[in-house]
Enzyme design. Structure first.
Site, PDB file in Angstrom:
ATOM      1  N   SER A 174      -0.869  13.982  -3.768  1.00  0.00           N
ATOM      2  CA  SER A 174      -1.270  13.736  -2.355  1.00  0.00           C
ATOM      3  C   SER A 174      -0.077  13.000  -1.994  1.00  0.00           C
ATOM      4  O   SER A 174      -0.589  12.954  -0.539  1.00  0.00           O
ATOM      5  CB  SER A 174      -2.078  12.098  -2.770  1.00  0.00           C
ATOM      6  OG  SER A 174      -0.116  11.460  -3.633  1.00  0.00           O
ATOM      7  N   LYS A 214       2.408   6.130  -1.573  1.00  0.00           N
ATOM      8  CA  LYS A 214       1.705   6.545  -0.899  1.00  0.00           C
ATOM      9  C   LYS A 214       2.998   6.116   0.590  1.00  0.00           C
ATOM     10  O   LYS A 214       3.499   5.275   0.702  1.00  0.00           O
ATOM     11  CB  LYS A 214       0.280   6.195  -0.315  1.00  0.00           C
ATOM     12  CG  LYS A 214      -0.986   6.232  -1.264  1.00  0.00           C
ATOM     13  CD  LYS A 214      -1.307   7.508  -1.164  1.00  0.00           C
ATOM     14  CE  LYS A 214      -2.294   7.565  -2.806  1.00  0.00           C
ATOM     15  NZ  LYS A 214      -2.940   8.832  -2.896  1.00  0.00           N
TER      16      LYS A 214
END
Length: 246
Positions: free
Chosen positions: A82, A133
């Protein structure tokens, strides 16, 4: 009388000789025994000192490492893609635990946080229930995108994310607009095509936002593999023209 004088003198000389020998033996044996005892005592003290030194040289570094591990740094292995190409699968990263309590969070920071609301059902975790993230929106910010081919905007200002978004990937394939509530942040993966981030969880009760209290640290260094060791860039400059929320 005169006949016995030589005998008495001989006996006297013999007695003095015997006494001298005894005294000499005592004098010789006394210091030698004391020296031997002193050597044994010194040897025991040296052994005790060596053990103490060993414990100090081994124990103190272990305590320092434990302190750093518990209070200053976190260590993670990245299991998903990701955050490509910034962080690759199986990269190892180090975070500072001083954020957010001591070091303030900033837009662009790469944050590790606890799963805020069952995000792990759609993405691999860092081990237990932690995710990684990039922080895009702070409390009060409005983060939006008009859809494929359009940039992400923060408080109405478009940001150029080409320095960290995976090449060939759109900032977002679909439109969204989220205003970040107090004590929360908005996060996106650098590989937007393969990141179940804040965009995908707007119906989770928190509008896809991550509570700041769930932030475990900010990733600062990649420490594995050897050919990729180096600082992880937060790219704060991308957000330099973003105004404060109104």
């Amino acid at each position: 009388m005169t006949e016995h004088t030589p005998r008495r003198e001989a006996r006297s000389r013999h007695a003095r000789h015997a006494t001298g020998v005894a005294r000499g033996a005592h004098a010789a044996s006394g210091p030698a025994y004391e020296a031997s005892s002193a050597k044994r005592g010194t040897h025991a003290e040296n052994q005790s000192g060596s053990i103490r030194e060993f414990l100090v040289w081994c124990g103190v570094p272990i305590l320092i490492v434990l302190f750093m591990r518990l209070f200053l740094f976190g260590f993670y292995v990245i299991p998903s893609g990701s955050m490509l190409d910034t962080i690759e699968i199986n990269d190892r990263v180090i975070t500072t635990k001083l954020a957010p309590d001591i070091i303030k969070l900033q837009r662009g920071d790469i944050v590790v946080f606890k799963d805020p609301s069952h995000w792990l059902q759609s993405e691999s975790s860092l081990g237990s229930n932690d995710l990684i993230k990039r922080l895009i929106g702070l409390p009060g910010d409005t983060v939006a995108c008009a859809g494929a081919g359009q940039p992400v905007t923060v408080n109405g200002v478009a940001i150029d994310e080409s320095s960290y978004v995976k090449p060939g990937v759109q900032p977002s394939d679909f439109p969204f607009s989220v205003t970040v509530t107090e004590n929360h942040i908005f996060v996106l993966g650098d590989n937007r095509a393969n990141s179940a981030d804040s965009r995908y969880h707007q119906d989770d009760g928190s509008n896809g936002l991550v509570p700041i209290n769930d932030v475990l640290g900010v990733a600062i260094v990649r420490n594995w593999p050897l050919n990729r060791i180096g600082k992880l860039d937060a790219h704060h400059e991308v957000f330099a023209n973003v105004p404060n929320p109104s």
